[in-house]
Design a protein around this motif. Structure first.
Motif, short mmCIF file in Angstrom:
data_model
loop_
_atom_site.label_atom_id
_atom_site.label_comp_id
_atom_site.label_asym_id
_atom_site.label_seq_id
_atom_site.Cartn_x
_atom_site.Cartn_y
_atom_site.Cartn_z
N CYS A 85 -3.75 0.34 -9.29
CA CYS A 85 -3.89 1.22 -8.14
C CYS A 85 -4.92 2.30 -8.36
N VAL A 113 6.88 8.36 -8.24
CA VAL A 113 5.61 7.65 -8.37
C VAL A 113 4.46 8.63 -8.26
N GLN A 129 -6.76 0.39 -1.86
CA GLN A 129 -6.14 1.35 -2.75
C GLN A 129 -6.28 0.97 -4.20
N GLY A 130 -6.92 -0.17 -4.43
CA GLY A 130 -7.04 -0.63 -5.78
C GLY A 130 -5.94 -1.60 -6.13
N ALA A 153 0.83 -1.20 0.00
CA ALA A 153 0.00 0.00 0.00
C ALA A 153 0.87 1.25 0.00
N PHE A 154 1.95 1.22 0.76
CA PHE A 154 2.87 2.37 0.79
C PHE A 154 3.46 2.63 -0.59
N LEU A 155 3.89 1.57 -1.25
CA LEU A 155 4.55 1.73 -2.55
C LEU A 155 3.61 2.30 -3.59
N THR A 156 2.32 1.92 -3.51
CA THR A 156 1.39 2.31 -4.57
C THR A 156 0.55 3.53 -4.21
N HIS A 157 0.76 4.07 -3.03
CA HIS A 157 -0.06 5.18 -2.56
C HIS A 157 0.06 6.40 -3.48
N ASN A 158 -1.08 6.92 -3.88
CA ASN A 158 -1.12 8.11 -4.74
C ASN A 158 -0.37 7.97 -6.05
N CYS A 159 -0.34 6.76 -6.55
CA CYS A 159 0.53 6.56 -7.70
C CYS A 159 -0.10 7.01 -8.99
#
Lengths: 114, 114
Positions: free
Chosen positions: A109, B26, B104-105, A85-91
DNA sequence: TCCATAGTTCGATAATAGTCGAAATGTTGA
DNA sequence: TCAACATTTCGACTATTATCGAACTATGGA
């Protein structure tokens, strides 16, 4: 999740031996595996294996509990989840940037409205 | 994706400075950012920044292209996607183990029938 | 051509991590 | 209590990584 914490988890996974251990446990599912079985599966010396298991445990990616003479290790799916979740947050500003993860059910995401 | 390759990507992300750079890119999306802007945002010395950008580029997590005097870096979403797919592949024997990623998807890995 | 700016490479240093034999710890069964 | 086994800790060695000042390269504008 803090950047520093995430970096520690990623660094823990950023080594072939530890990543192999982690993947083995991820596939093993919630019941996990005892240390000696892991060592046998990956042909790793006991001291080396212990070093890596301790590292993964310290950062919280796996957990172990004694079962008589053995210690059974298993994935901490919560930590794994938070890390992804951290890696893909707001991506990626709304593009569907992660199709393969989506295929596996990890989802693109940005298909998410939140 | 090979275990060794995945470990290299994870190791690259397993450092606070590089993870900050990666997360910045990102969130910046496909248009990316020029190196000096990254350095300014993260208060990093040029030589240090260059070292980390080179590392992330070498493993394929980001890419850069010259724009007159600047070099614009951006996330390679494909590599990121493959990495997450590798981590979650065959995970957890069918339990819904990754709820946050799903929110988050990124999806619970085992909602998928494949 | 010459200068300023953006970015990289070089070089030296300090710190950290990985490996594994040997010894120690903890647990079970005789 | 003792022997056997599972796992960890210790110790020593080697190798790799991070940092950053200084020098270098590339580009654009005067």
């Amino acid at each position: 999740m803090e950047t520093l914490t995430a970096a520690e988890l990623l660094a823990a996974l950023g080594h072939e031996s530890r990543l192999s251990i982690f993947r083995l446990l991820v596939e093993a599912g919630p019941e996990g595996m005892v240390a000696s079985a892991i060592g046998e599966a990956l042909a790793m010396a006991p001291a080396t294996l212990s070093f890596h298991l301790a590292h993964l445990t310290r950062v919280g990616l796996i957990g172990g509990q004694r079962e008589s003479r053995f210690i059974r290790y298993s994935t901490n799916y919560g930590a794994m989840d938070e890390l992804i979740a951290f890696l893909t947050h707001n991506c990626c500003h709304g593009a569907a940037c992660l199709p393969k993860s989506a295929e596996q059910g990890a989802g693109a995401c940005c298909a998410d409205p939140s």
